[in-house]
Enzyme design. Structure first.
Site, short mmCIF file in Angstrom:
data_model
loop_
_atom_site.label_atom_id
_atom_site.label_comp_id
_atom_site.label_asym_id
_atom_site.label_seq_id
_atom_site.Cartn_x
_atom_site.Cartn_y
_atom_site.Cartn_z
N GLY A 297 40.69 68.97 39.27
CA GLY A 297 39.53 69.55 38.60
C GLY A 297 39.72 71.02 38.28
O GLY A 297 40.33 71.73 39.07
N CYS A 413 47.20 79.92 42.50
CA CYS A 413 46.96 81.10 41.68
C CYS A 413 46.75 82.30 42.61
O CYS A 413 45.65 82.84 42.73
CB CYS A 413 45.76 80.89 40.78
SG CYS A 413 45.61 82.23 39.60
C1 SAM Z 1 42.94 75.30 41.73
S1 SAM Z 1 41.82 74.04 41.42
C2 SAM Z 1 42.76 72.96 40.44
C3 SAM Z 1 42.84 73.38 39.01
C4 SAM Z 1 43.33 72.27 38.10
N1 SAM Z 1 44.60 71.73 38.51
C5 SAM Z 1 43.41 72.72 36.66
O1 SAM Z 1 44.50 73.06 36.19
O2 SAM Z 1 42.38 72.71 35.99
C6 SAM Z 1 41.71 73.20 42.92
C7 SAM Z 1 40.88 71.94 42.88
O3 SAM Z 1 41.08 71.28 44.13
C8 SAM Z 1 39.92 70.58 44.45
N2 SAM Z 1 39.97 70.24 45.88
C9 SAM Z 1 39.56 70.98 46.95
N3 SAM Z 1 39.82 70.31 48.09
C10 SAM Z 1 40.39 69.15 47.74
C11 SAM Z 1 40.86 68.02 48.45
N4 SAM Z 1 40.80 67.98 49.79
N5 SAM Z 1 41.37 66.99 47.76
C12 SAM Z 1 41.43 67.01 46.41
N6 SAM Z 1 40.99 68.04 45.68
C13 SAM Z 1 40.50 69.09 46.33
C14 SAM Z 1 38.80 71.52 44.04
O4 SAM Z 1 37.61 70.78 43.81
C15 SAM Z 1 39.38 72.12 42.76
O5 SAM Z 1 38.91 71.42 41.64
#
Ligand code: SAM
Length: 474
Positions: A297, A413
């Site tokens: 996300g 990031c």
């Molecule tokens: C840095 S963002 C990812 C950005 C994405 N890859 C993009 O390019 O748009 C990290 C994401 O990890 C999700 N997240 C947090 N904990 C998580 C978990 N235990 N398992 C899967 N996703 C997780 C968050 O909801 C967030 O959307």
């Protein structure tokens, strides 16, 4: 003195005389300062984000043109420089910052910012701020605000930094923390990652205080970068074959035709490069079938990976733990061979055997501070410990789900060594995975250091400070 700043000629006598009799009507506050104040208040009281609240308020109140530009500069500037502004206010006040009313403090931040960084004449900055204090916090504190601002106007930014910061020679971290308005622990993290407390550290910190360009990414299955540049009036990017850059001041991009049609999206060039690196690593001759994005996300990298997977005949599973973030991924990957799952990436229920896995883990976001003016004052060192635990667990699960000979791309990031090299080093030790030299998968990108991992930097590459490590499962 930096451009746009002026030493006030006479700090005293800043307001025209007023008649004393009768109850005063609250003064009219100009719309730009009012909207800047309301945004700072929302940041302080509701943990709001400036880049979401401000455009909304500007739209609601019909503020455009020069007023909108002034409101944006005052809001972003005051939120970003908060540490330095607070030091100046504390030096000019006869009481501790912690005992000040929050509204008064926000108004003073706006006032001191105008004195230090804008062409607004000192008397106008003081008068407008005192009016703002009177309108929002009442007349009782307007004299206090006036006194603080008049003292603040007795010097310019450079003078205040000289008075308030420790000397660079004996305490470079403490000095740069004040001069570039960063918390000291973040300056230290920069210094450790760069291995420098001199010129490059200062450049990196200054880059955080500069408004970034807007980067677009094409959907490579639909449009190439040159076509997107022609449609948007942008320029093809130097490193990403899918990227186009626009001026920092580019208006409301949501309305641009290629974005509305889903042919392009806003995405920093660093993110494009990391997703591409994962897609480019050669495997062992077996065909690509299954790709996984474990933290997908809102779907920026999933969109690009989905299009690249389509071109090799592979399918992408995209996972996010938050339903609303997973919903954004579904929108982003419309029409691509991608299945979106709402699940915790540490226990997704997906079966192992992936050829390529992206772990774009939740992180401190220290690499994107230039985009979020208030973020540096919200983060704390304890966030690092919480996040590294989660990052380690997600990376371990990614390695478990990868087939033998497959590749994991760990991206964050940030440049904090605990979230980058330290974490990956530990994962390699415990999993037996081998660390690939990531630099050849960033072709044409200069200044990538000694490897094997890649750390991008705003001051070197014009991208966010993204970190990318590539691991091969034995
Ligand atoms: C840095 S963002 C990812 C950005 C994405 N890859 C993009 O390019 O748009 C990290 C994401 O990890 C999700 N997240 C947090 N904990 C998580 C978990 N235990 N398992 C899967 N996703 C997780 C968050 O909801 C967030 O959307």
């Amino acid at each position: 003195m930096s451009p746009g700043k002026r030493r006030p000629s006479r700090p005293g006598n800043t307001r025209p005389a007023r008649k004393k009799e009768g109850p005063r009507k609250p003064p009219a506050v100009d719309p730009a300062r009012r909207v800047a104040f309301d945004t700072l208040q929302a940041i302080r009281t509701r943990d709001a984000y400036a880049n979401l609240v401000l455009p909304e308020l500007l739209r609601e109140r019909g503020i455009t043109g020069r007023d909108a530009a002034l409101a944006t500069e005052l809001t972003y500037g005051s939120a970003r420089l908060r540490g330095l502004l607070d030091e100046v206010i504390a030096a000019c006040a006869d009481r501790a910052l912690s005992s000040m009313d929050g509204d008064v403090l926000d108004a003073l931040r706006l006032g001191v910012y105008q004195l230090m960084r804008t062409r607004v004449p000192a008397h106008a900055a003081v008068a407008a701020t005192v009016d703002l204090v009177r309108a929002t916090a009442g007349s009782a504190v307007s004299g206090f605000a006036n006194a603080v601002l008049r003292r603040a106007a007795t010097d310019d930014e450079q003078g205040w930094v000289e008075r308030l910061a420790p000397p660079y020679e004996t305490d470079p971290i403490g000095h740069l923390a004040i001069r570039t308005a960063h918390p000291a622990w973040i300056v230290r993290a920069f210094a450790e990652a760069l291995g420098d407390t001199g010129t490059e550290l200062a450049q990196a910190l200054e880059a955080d205080n500069t408004r970034p360009e807007v980067h677009l990414v094409t959907r490579p299955d639909a449009l190439n970068a040159a076509e997107l540049a022609a449609l948007t009036g942008g320029e093809v990017m130097p490193y990403s074959p899918y990227g186009v850059r626009l001026d920092a001041g580019s208006g409301d991009l949501a309305d641009s035709e290629p974005i509305r049609q889903g042919l392009a999206a806003v995405q920093d060039e660093g993110s494009q490069l990391c997703a591409r690196a994962l897609a480019e690593v050669p495997l062992d001759g077996k065909p690509d079938r299954r790709w996984l994005d474990l933290c997908a996300g809102p779907g920026g990298k999933a969109r690009l990976l989905g299009a690249l997977a389509a071109s090799t005949g592979a399918h992408l599973d995209a996972v996010d733990t938050a339903e609303h973030r997973a919903a954004l991924v579904r929108e982003a990957v419309d029409g691509l061979p991608v299945t979106v799952h709402t699940a915790d990436g540490r226990a997704s229920g997906l079966s192992p055997g992936y050829d390529r896995v992206l772990v774009d883990a939740p992180c401190t976001g220290l690499g994107a501070l230039r985009r979020r003016p208030e973020a540096r004052w919200r983060r704390s060192p304890s966030d690092v410990a919480d996040l590294t635990r989660l990052q380690g667990e997600l990376l371990a699960e990614a390695l478990r789900l990868t087939r033998s000979g497959g590749v994991v791309c760990y991206v964050v990031c940030t440049f904090h060594l605990a979230e980058t090299e330290g974490l990956v080093g530990e994962a390699v030790r415990t999993s037996g995975a081998s660390r690939l030299d990531a630099r050849p998968f960033f072709p044409g990108v200069p200044d990538l250091g000694g490897g094997p991992d890649v750390q991008l930097w705003p001051h070197r590459h014009g991208t966010d400070a993204m970190y990318c490590a590539l691991l091969r499962k034995p």
